[in-house]
Design an enzyme around this catalytic site. Structure first.
Site, PDB file in Angstrom:
ATOM      1  N   GLU A 278       0.839  -1.215   0.000  1.00  0.00           N
ATOM      2  CA  GLU A 278       0.000   0.000   0.000  1.00  0.00           C
ATOM      3  C   GLU A 278       0.869   1.257   0.000  1.00  0.00           C
ATOM      4  O   GLU A 278       0.536   2.248  -0.647  1.00  0.00           O
ATOM      5  CB  GLU A 278      -0.950   0.008   1.196  1.00  0.00           C
ATOM      6  N   TRP A 281       1.536   1.941  -3.345  1.00  0.00           N
ATOM      7  CA  TRP A 281       0.474   2.661  -4.077  1.00  0.00           C
ATOM      8  C   TRP A 281       0.675   4.165  -3.978  1.00  0.00           C
ATOM      9  O   TRP A 281       0.372   4.928  -4.902  1.00  0.00           O
ATOM     10  CB  TRP A 281      -0.915   2.280  -3.536  1.00  0.00           C
ATOM     11  N   TRP A 309     -21.816  13.746 -17.919  1.00  0.00           N
ATOM     12  CA  TRP A 309     -21.990  13.864 -16.467  1.00  0.00           C
ATOM     13  C   TRP A 309     -23.276  14.644 -16.192  1.00  0.00           C
ATOM     14  O   TRP A 309     -23.595  15.585 -16.914  1.00  0.00           O
ATOM     15  CB  TRP A 309     -20.819  14.617 -15.837  1.00  0.00           C
ATOM     16  N   ASN A 344     -10.073   3.632   3.306  1.00  0.00           N
ATOM     17  CA  ASN A 344      -9.898   3.444   1.859  1.00  0.00           C
ATOM     18  C   ASN A 344     -11.093   2.759   1.209  1.00  0.00           C
ATOM     19  O   ASN A 344     -11.546   3.141   0.134  1.00  0.00           O
ATOM     20  CB  ASN A 344      -8.617   2.643   1.601  1.00  0.00           C
ATOM     21  N   TRP A 362     -15.902  13.171 -11.552  1.00  0.00           N
ATOM     22  CA  TRP A 362     -14.989  12.803 -10.460  1.00  0.00           C
ATOM     23  C   TRP A 362     -14.252  14.017  -9.905  1.00  0.00           C
ATOM     24  O   TRP A 362     -13.868  14.053  -8.734  1.00  0.00           O
ATOM     25  CB  TRP A 362     -13.986  11.732 -10.907  1.00  0.00           C
ATOM     26  N   TRP A 385      -9.351   8.861  -7.398  1.00  0.00           N
ATOM     27  CA  TRP A 385     -10.610   9.221  -8.080  1.00  0.00           C
ATOM     28  C   TRP A 385     -10.621   8.720  -9.512  1.00  0.00           C
ATOM     29  O   TRP A 385     -11.632   8.199  -9.997  1.00  0.00           O
ATOM     30  CB  TRP A 385     -10.840  10.742  -8.013  1.00  0.00           C
TER      31      TRP A 385
END
Ligand code: FAD
Length: 481
Positions: A278, A281, A309, A344, A362, A385
Site C-alpha cells: 500500500e 500505491w 456527467w 480506503n 470525479w 478518483w
C-alpha cells in the site's frame, strides 16, 4: 565555529529524522530552518488547498518548531512567493546555500524550478534532495524507458530497485538561530478554519513527528493482521499514517526500515507485505501525476471527455452532507466531516456512488476530498478518483459499479460503522440497516425511523442509476482513448 550559512526550506517534510536536506546541511554550518506559507493564490501546490490540511499544517508547524527548539534551533516562518522570499532571506542571513527535499506535484515542481533559478542568479547554491518517496518517478521506468501505468508491474520494478533505503540520522543538536531574524508567528498565518468544523479533529489526530511515531508504533502490533482487517470499515485495521506521510512527519524509508526491523521477512509475510504494498500505491500515485501531470484535471482515458456527467447540485449536496439515504455512503461522508479522514474502502464506495450512480464528474468529488481530508494529497487523491471513476490508467473497469448495500454488508458485517455515524438508524436490525428503504414499515416504525423525515429516502434508485451509468459508458466506447 560554523562557517557557511545554509537555509533549510521545510515543505512536505516536517521532520528532523531522515531529512536529507537537513542532514546535508549539518557539517558545521549555521542552519536557518524556514517554512514559507505561499500567498493564497498559490495554494494549488498542495499546501493550502483545503481547510482540513490547513488545520493540520497549523499544528504540524507548531510541532516542528517545538522539536527544533528542543535541539537548540527554531523555525523561521515567512509568507509570500518563495521565489522572492528565499533570495531575500538568503541576503539577510548571508546564506550561501538553500536546501530542500523534492516534492512532486506539478505546481510545486514549477515553483521549485523558479526558485532554483532565482537563487542561482544571486550566486546562492540551490540543492534539492530525495526525501519524500522510496524512489523518484524518473528512476522507475520500464524496459522501453517509459513510465508504468499499471500498478503490479510498477510494484515489481520498485521491489527490484530495492525498497530498503538508507535512513538519515536525527541531529542531536542544531545551531542556534538568532532571534533577530524576523519571523511570522504560526497564529498570525490564520491557517485554522474560520468554522469550528475542524475543532474536533484534535480528538483524532496528533500532528507532528512524535504523533506519527506514536501511531506507527501502535499500528506495528496490528500489522501482522493487516491483510485480514484492512478492508473492514468497523475495525481500526489500517495505520492512519496518511496525513503524517503527506506532511512528511514520517518518511516511507523510515516505515520500511521499521517494518523490516520487526519483520525481517516482511515481503513473505501476508500482513506486512500487504502494508508495504500500500505504501507502494502512494509511490505509484506520485509516479502517475509526475509523468502525466495533466491528470490533475484531465481524464487519462480521453474517451471520458465525452461522458454526459449530470452534476445534479442536489445530489452533490446530499453526498457532501451524508444525506443520500444510502447508509454506508452517509456514514462514510459524515465520518469524513467529523474526523477529516475516511477509510480506503469507504473512499471507493462513496466515489463509485458519486461518479457512477449519480453521474457526477470525479473532479467535483476530488475537490471535496481535497478540502475536507487531513491527508489531502494531490497524487494519491487524483489517482484514487481516476481509478474509481474508470477514467485513469490502471483503473477499475467502467462496468464495475460498487453496490453500496453489498459493500456495507460485507465490510461492516455487524453494522457498527453505520450505527456509529448514522445514529438515527442505530435501532434498526442488521437486515434492515444497509437498505432501510426495503425494510417492512413495522420494522422501521419499531426503530423510530420515518424515511423522508428522520432519515432521507435514497436520492437515486441503485438499480436504475446503475443501468443509466452503464448506458452512459456504452456511449463513449466508440471514441478514441
Ligand atoms: P494504510 O492502509 O495504513 O496504508 C499505509 C499508507 O499507504 C497510507 O498511509 C498511504 O500513504 C498509502 N496508501 C494506502 N492505500 C493507498 C492508495 N490506495 N493509494 C495511495 N496510497 C495509499 N490517500 C491519501 O493519502 N490522500 C488522499 O487525498 C487520498 N485520496 C483518495 C481518494 C480516493 C477516491 C481513493 C479511492 C483513495 C484515496 N487515497 C488517498 C488512498 C487511500 O485511501 C489512503 O491513503 C488510505 O485510506 C489512508 O489510510 P491509512 O493511512 O490508514 O492507510
Amino acid at each position: 565555529m560554523p562557517t557557511d550559512t545554509v537555509i533549510v526550506w521545510f515543505r512536505q517534510d516536517l521532520r528532523l529524522a531522515d531529512n536529507p536536506a537537513l542532514d546535508a546541511a549539518r557539517a558545521g554550518e549555521r542552519i536557518i530552518p524556514v517554512y514559507i506559507v505561499p500567498a493564497e493564490a498559490e495554494g494549488r501546490d498542495g499546501f493550502l488547498r483545503g481547510g482540513a490540511t490547513r488545520w493540520w499544517l497549523h499544528h504540524g508547524l507548531q510541532a516542528l518548531d517545538e522539536s527544533l527548539r528542543e535541539k537548540g534551533s527554531m523555525l523561521v516562518i515567512r509568507r509570500g512567493d518563495p521565489v522572492e522570499v528565499l533570495p531575500r532571506l538568503a541576503a539577510e542571513v548571508a546564506a550561501t546555500a538553500v536546501h530542500w527535499n523534492r516534492r512532486l506535484e506539478p505546481a510545486g515542481i514549477a515553483t521549485d524550478r523558479r526558485v532554483k533559478q532565482a537563487l542561482r542568479e544571486e550566486g546562492i547554491a540551490a540543492r534539492s534532495f530525495p526525501g519524500n518517496y522510496l524512489h523518484e518517478p524518473w528512476t522507475v521506468l520500464n524496459k522501453q524507458g517509459e513510465p508504468y501505468k499499471v500498478f503490479t508491474p510498477y510494484w515489481r520494478a520498485l521491489l527490484a530497485a530495492g525498497i530498503d533505503q538508507p535512513v538519515c540520522p536525527e541531529p542531536e543538536r542544531l545551531p542556534a538561530v538568532s532571534e533577530a531574524i524576523a519571523s511570522e508567528t504560526i497564529e498570525s498565518l490564520g491557517l485554522l478554519p474560520r468554522l469550528d468544523w475542524a475543532s474536533g479533529f484534535a480528538d483524532w489526530w496528533t500532528p507532528g513527528e512524535a504523533g506519527a511515531w506514536d501511531r506507527f508504533e501502535g499500528f506495528l502490533d496490528e500489522v501482522g493482521q493487516y491483510h485480514a482487517t484492512r478492508n473492514r470499515l468497523d475495525l481500526d485495521g489500517t495505520s492512519r499514517l496518511s496525513p503524517h506521510l503527506h506532511f512528511g512527519e514520517i518518511s516511507p524509508r523510515q516505515i520500511v526500515a521499521r517494518v523490516r526491523s520487526e519483520y525481517p521477512h516482511a515481503l513473505d509475510d501476508k500482513g506486512p507485505e500487504h502494508f508495504l504494498r500500500e505504501v507502494g500505491w502512494r509511490e505509484f500515485g506520485a509516479n502517475l501525476l509526475f509523468h502525466f501531470p495533466q491528470t490533475e484535471t484531465d481524464n487519462l482515458d480521453a474517451r471520458f471527455d465525452h461522458l454526459p456527467w449530470r452534476n445534479d447540485p442536489a445530489h452533490i449536496r446530499a453526498w457532501q452532507r451524508g444525506e443520500t439515504g444510502i447508509p454506508v455512503v452517509d456514514a462514510a461522508m459524515r465520518a469524513l466531516w467529523t474526523t477529516g479522514w475516511m477509510h480506503n474502502r469507504a473512499r471507493m464506495i462513496v466515489a463509485s456512488f458519486l461518479t457512477k450512480n449519480c453521474l457526477v464528474d470525479w473532479r467535483i468529488g476530488a475537490d471535496w476530498f481535497m478540502d475536507t481530508l487531513v491527508d489531502a494529497d494531490l497524487p494519491s487523491n487524483t489517482a484514487g478518483w481516476q481509478w474509481v471513476a474508470g477514467t485513469g490508467a490502471d483503473a477499475a473497469p467502467y462496468f464495475r459499479i460498487f453496490n453500496p448495500v453489498l459493500q456495507g454488508e460485507k465490510f461492516d458485517p455487524d453494522g457498527a460503522f453505520i450505527r456509529r455515524w448514522v445514529p438515527e438508524l442505530a435501532a434498526l436490525p442488521d437486515k434492515a440497516l444497509f437498505a432501510p428503504w426495503e425494510a417492512r414499515p413495522d420494522t422501521l416504525a419499531e426503530a423510530g425511523v420515518r424515511l423522508g423525515e428522520t432519515y432521507p429516502e435514497p436520492i437515486v434508485d441503485l438499480k436504475t442509476s446503475r443501468e443509466r451509468a452503464l448506458e452512459a459508458f456504452q456511449q463513449i466506447k466508440e471514441y478514441e482513448r
